[in-house]
Write a protein that holds these residues in place. Structure first.
Motif, PDB file in Angstrom:
ATOM      1  N   LYS A  54      62.679 -21.854  60.347  1.00  0.00           N
ATOM      2  CA  LYS A  54      63.322 -23.005  59.699  1.00  0.00           C
ATOM      3  C   LYS A  54      64.539 -23.485  60.495  1.00  0.00           C
ATOM      4  CE  LYS A  54      60.530 -23.899  56.604  1.00  0.00           C
ATOM      5  NZ  LYS A  54      59.814 -25.175  56.742  1.00  0.00           N
ATOM      6  N   LEU A  55      65.260 -22.568  61.108  1.00  0.00           N
ATOM      7  CA  LEU A  55      66.393 -22.947  61.951  1.00  0.00           C
ATOM      8  C   LEU A  55      65.907 -23.765  63.155  1.00  0.00           C
ATOM      9  CD1 LEU A  55      69.436 -22.724  62.525  1.00  0.00           C
ATOM     10  CD2 LEU A  55      68.924 -20.651  63.817  1.00  0.00           C
ATOM     11  N   GLU A  57      63.217 -25.556  63.254  1.00  0.00           N
ATOM     12  CA  GLU A  57      62.781 -26.848  62.715  1.00  0.00           C
ATOM     13  C   GLU A  57      63.980 -27.777  62.513  1.00  0.00           C
ATOM     14  OE1 GLU A  57      60.548 -28.612  58.751  1.00  0.00           O
ATOM     15  OE2 GLU A  57      60.315 -26.486  59.247  1.00  0.00           O
ATOM     16  N   LEU A  58      65.051 -27.244  61.995  1.00  0.00           N
ATOM     17  CA  LEU A  58      66.259 -28.040  61.745  1.00  0.00           C
ATOM     18  C   LEU A  58      66.882 -28.527  63.052  1.00  0.00           C
ATOM     19  CD1 LEU A  58      68.382 -29.020  59.648  1.00  0.00           C
ATOM     20  CD2 LEU A  58      69.567 -26.874  60.069  1.00  0.00           C
ATOM     21  N   VAL A  59      66.999 -27.654  64.030  1.00  0.00           N
ATOM     22  CA  VAL A  59      67.660 -27.991  65.293  1.00  0.00           C
ATOM     23  C   VAL A  59      66.802 -28.900  66.173  1.00  0.00           C
ATOM     24  CG1 VAL A  59      68.520 -27.023  67.467  1.00  0.00           C
ATOM     25  CG2 VAL A  59      69.097 -25.927  65.295  1.00  0.00           C
ATOM     26  N   GLY A  61      63.659 -30.419  65.291  1.00  0.00           N
ATOM     27  CA  GLY A  61      62.847 -31.450  64.653  1.00  0.00           C
ATOM     28  C   GLY A  61      61.357 -31.238  64.863  1.00  0.00           C
ATOM     29  N   HIS A  63      58.180 -29.067  63.267  1.00  0.00           N
ATOM     30  CA  HIS A  63      57.660 -28.160  62.244  1.00  0.00           C
ATOM     31  C   HIS A  63      56.410 -27.519  62.821  1.00  0.00           C
ATOM     32  CE1 HIS A  63      56.517 -26.465  58.402  1.00  0.00           C
ATOM     33  NE2 HIS A  63      55.307 -26.948  58.614  1.00  0.00           N
ATOM     34  N   HIS A  80      61.035 -34.392  69.505  1.00  0.00           N
ATOM     35  CA  HIS A  80      61.412 -34.645  68.109  1.00  0.00           C
ATOM     36  C   HIS A  80      60.266 -35.214  67.268  1.00  0.00           C
ATOM     37  CE1 HIS A  80      64.793 -34.128  65.627  1.00  0.00           C
ATOM     38  NE2 HIS A  80      65.682 -34.529  66.498  1.00  0.00           N
TER      39      HIS A  80
END
Length: 176
Positions: A54-55, A57-59, A61, A63, A80
């Motif tokens: 998840k980290l 994915e957040l940083v 972009g 998934h 991204h």
């Protein structure tokens, strides 16, 4: 081992298009993805690895669950906005461009399988239980579903039919 293949693919791009390719953050993402994926597959450590996923994915972009089966030699251009289903399988030497979706159409639907050397253009969506043959090039902004797949696959007799011909054929037979 798969990261070594990823690195070789990026180095080949750098030789062809210049050394700036080596500084793309997608290579950093791939290294971290391969690390997390390896931890998940070898040790089945769920909570810390899921948090790491998840980290990323957040940083970045992207998934891309560690459960997805991603072959070596993957190249991500403009990293991204990429979404890949955890049940998807990508063959070796695939190339992914920005803002793509490789996933299911609805919960419980099957995930796509991409053969070796498949290129997915910017903004394309590959949805549902479809198998994309090796070497196929999915054009930008295409939407591939089980019903539209034939429009994106070259004819077996050596000819080639593009998405526009397939689109006409689908409209003539009830369309999408």
């Amino acid at each position: 081992m798969r990261f070594a293949e990823d690195l070789r693919a990026v180095r080949a791009l750098a030789r062809a298009h210049g050394p700036a390719t080596l500084f793309d953050l997608s290579l950093v993402y791939l290294a971290l993805f391969r690390l997390g994926s390896g931890l998940y597959r070898r040790h089945r450590i769920f909570a810390p690895v899921r948090l790491f996923e998840k980290l990323l994915e957040l940083v970045f972009g992207i998934h891309l669950p560690f459960t997805a089966d991603i072959g070596g030699g993957l190249v991500i251009f403009h990293y991204h906005g990429i979404i890949i289903n955890g049940g998807a399988r990508l063959g070796r030497s695939c190339r992914l461009h920005a803002r793509i979706c490789i996933g299911n159409r609805f919960p419980g639907d099957g995930a796509p399988v991409l053969g070796d050397g498949v290129t997915v253009g910017t903004g394309a969506a590959i949805l549902g239980p479809v198998e994309i043959p090796a070497g196929t090039r999915i054009p930008a902004n295409a939407v591939v579903t089980p019903r539209s797949l034939a429009a994106f696959i070259p004819a077996r007799n050596g000819g080639d039919h593009g998405p526009d011909q397939g689109e006409r054929r689908h409209r003539a037979h009830g369309g999408l």
